[in-house]
Design a protein around this motif. Structure first.
Motif: not given
Length: 554
Positions: A433, A279, A437
């Protein structure tokens, strides 16, 4: 006469068991503290990207080690102790030989994966191809530790815990004595290679990991020597052994559930490492960076975060000895059908654990940036400090989770905590996640994922405790006074640091140490004023009764 002998034998076995448990608890605490302290000088030697390589290799190592050693030593010790109880000495020998062959096979498989397949592992599993040298350097260790684990299971089956404890200390000691000097020497050599421009930066991490492998090799030699010496003293048996198939079937039936349970954590760590690296690189690539530059920038941020975790693990390291004592103490009370005593013991253990974990976690939260600047000089404290502050709060929940796990296990509840851990791990992966990111959050999302993971686990385990235990300890009663004392201490620590660094214009070292000293004094005073600990609590600790008398605690 026979009954008297039986009672004496029973008492000897009981004393051996609790003595062995005490040995393992003490050595576990020593090993964890050595491991936590070892990473601080190492973090000062390695650059942030190199530390990311070191940390990434460990996440792969952890998975192979868990599958190879988590369940089999326990299963082996159980089968051997059962055979000894029936005086089946030939069965003991055959069980160990077969188990050792299984350990060796798993070790060779793990060694093959980490050496021959190091490039695809680093590239695809870790999303960090520059960690390849570190992965290879750890491959001998995974093979040796597998074989060491076979000997540990053998001796534990004979109720001899000392070889396990000594071998663990050997591993930890050589990791420090060889790894730190070698990493420092390679840093000073600054080896140059036109084909690998950053080789001089990456090799110190490899040197640190070589120390780990050397430690495991020395531990293996020690265990082989002990085994050969001990085996000569054992009499030959006359019993008929089970078939190889029956023995291996019994071994793996016991080992597989334990292994799958233990593997949850290491698999989550591996996936988490991959997610964070991927990420971070995706954010940098979206901003127009080249692939190589994006990888190096991601390694740098991941390395900062990994250095923070080396400090954040310190409170949890202190829980090892306490959690090892909770299970037998509470289990013994339950065996006597004394649920009230079990409740009191559980609540006292929770309170003592929180009295240690909460001030450490709150202190880290209040002084995240100053602590990073004091302990780890070669990283940007303005970036790493806020990460450490969030991890300080997370460390409290990690410690609570360990304490609750022990209470639940003592009450025979072993499956539901695993479910809670899996759900917490999933929460961590999802949060990381999404947040890592995000270009506006990036690495700041990683400690939030850790915090979310352990907050969820603690809430689930508290729910399980309330529903599944007939007389559960009161968590609020155990936590209230430690939380009040720790919160007040954190405010005092922050004010003291700001006063010394601002008004009195002192440097970071003086300001941080002064704040810590003030925090310790204020915390201890508040613990006494609030009567946060009782004489009954202290009685669970070595020399606790004397401490209670000195402090005049009722």
């Amino acid at each position: 006469m026979s009954n008297s002998l039986d009672r004496n034998n029973s008492n000897m076995k009981k004393n051996t068991f609790f003595g062995g448990a005490a040995i393992l608890a003490a050595t576990t605490l020593i090993v964890k503290l050595i491991g936590a302290i070892y990473k601080i000088p190492l973090a000062n030697i390695l650059t942030d990207p190199a530390y990311a390589d070191f940390d990434s290799a460990y996440s792969v190592y952890g998975v192979f080690l868990t599958f190879s050693t988590a369940g089999l030593p326990v299963a082996l010790s159980k089968l051997i102790s059962e055979s000894l109880a029936l005086e089946r000495r030939n069965q003991v020998r055959r069980t160990f030989r077969l188990a050792f062959a299984a350990f060796l096979a798993l070790g060779l498989f793990s060694f093959f994966c980490m050496s021959v397949l190091a490039v695809p592992l680093s590239t695809y599993a870790l999303k960090n191809p520059k960690a390849v040298y570190c992965v290879v350097a750890l491959s001998p260790s995974v093979l040796c530790v597998c074989m060491v684990s076979a000997f540990r299971g053998y001796f534990q089956g004979h109720f001899n815990m000392t070889p396990t404890g000594v071998s663990q200390i050997i591993e930890a000691a050589f990791k420090v004595l060889v790894g730190i000097p070698l990493a420092y020497a390679l840093l000073k050599m600054n080896i140059q290679n036109p084909d690998i421009p950053d080789l001089g930066e990456r090799l110190p991490a490899v040197g640190a990991i070589i120390g780990v492998s050397v430690g495991s090799i020395v531990a293996l030699l020690y265990m082989v020597f002990l085994y050969l010496k001990y085996r000569r003293t054992l009499p030959r048996g006359r019993d008929k052994t089970d078939s190889n198939r029956e023995i291996l079937s019994s071994l793996f039936k016991l080992a597989i559930p334990i292994t799958l349970t233990a593997a949850t954590s290491s698999i989550v760590i591996l996936i988490d490492t991959s997610i964070i690296m991927e990420r971070l690189q995706s954010v940098y690539l979206s901003q127009g960076m080249l692939v190589e530059a994006a990888l190096d920038a991601a390694r740098s941020l991941k390395g900062m975060y990994a250095k923070c975790t080396s400090i954040y693990n310190l409170p949890f390291a202190m829980m090892g000895a306490l959690t090892a004592c909770i299970i037998p103490a509470v289990s013994a009370a339950l065996a006597r059908r004394n649920r009230k005593e079990a409740q009191k013991l559980s609540e006292s253990a929770l309170r003592i654990g929180l009295l240690v974990a909460m001030p450490m976690g709150m202190g880290i939260f209040a002084l995240g940036e100053p602590i990073m600047a004091l302990l780890i000089r070669n990283t940007d404290a303005s970036i790493a400090g806020p990460l450490l502050s969030v991890l300080g709060i997370a460390s409290i929940f990690v410690s609570i989770q360990a304490l609750l796990n022990s209470v639940l296990q003592a009450n025979g509840i072993v499956t539901l905590p695993v479910v809670a851990a899996i759900l917490g791990g999933i929460a961590k992966l999802v949060v990381n996640y999404v947040l890592v990111g995000n270009p506006n959050i990036m690495i700041n999302g990683a400690p939030l994922g850790t915090l979310a993971c352990f907050v969820l686990i603690v809430l689930l385990e508290l729910f399980i405790l309330r529903r599944a235990v007939r007389r559960p300890p009161s968590f609020l009663r155990a936590a209230a006074k430690p939380a009040l004392a720790s919160g007040s201490m954190a405010v005092a620590v922050k004010v003291t640091y700001d006063l010394f660094s601002g008004t009195l214009s002192q440097g970071n070292t003086v300001s941080t140490l002064a704040a810590i000293l003030v925090g310790v004094v204020i915390y201890l005073l508040l613990v006494l004023i609030l009567q946060a600990v009782t004489a009954e609590d202290l009685s669970l600790m070595p020399k606790g009764d004397k401490i209670a008398k000195i402090l005049k605690i009722q």
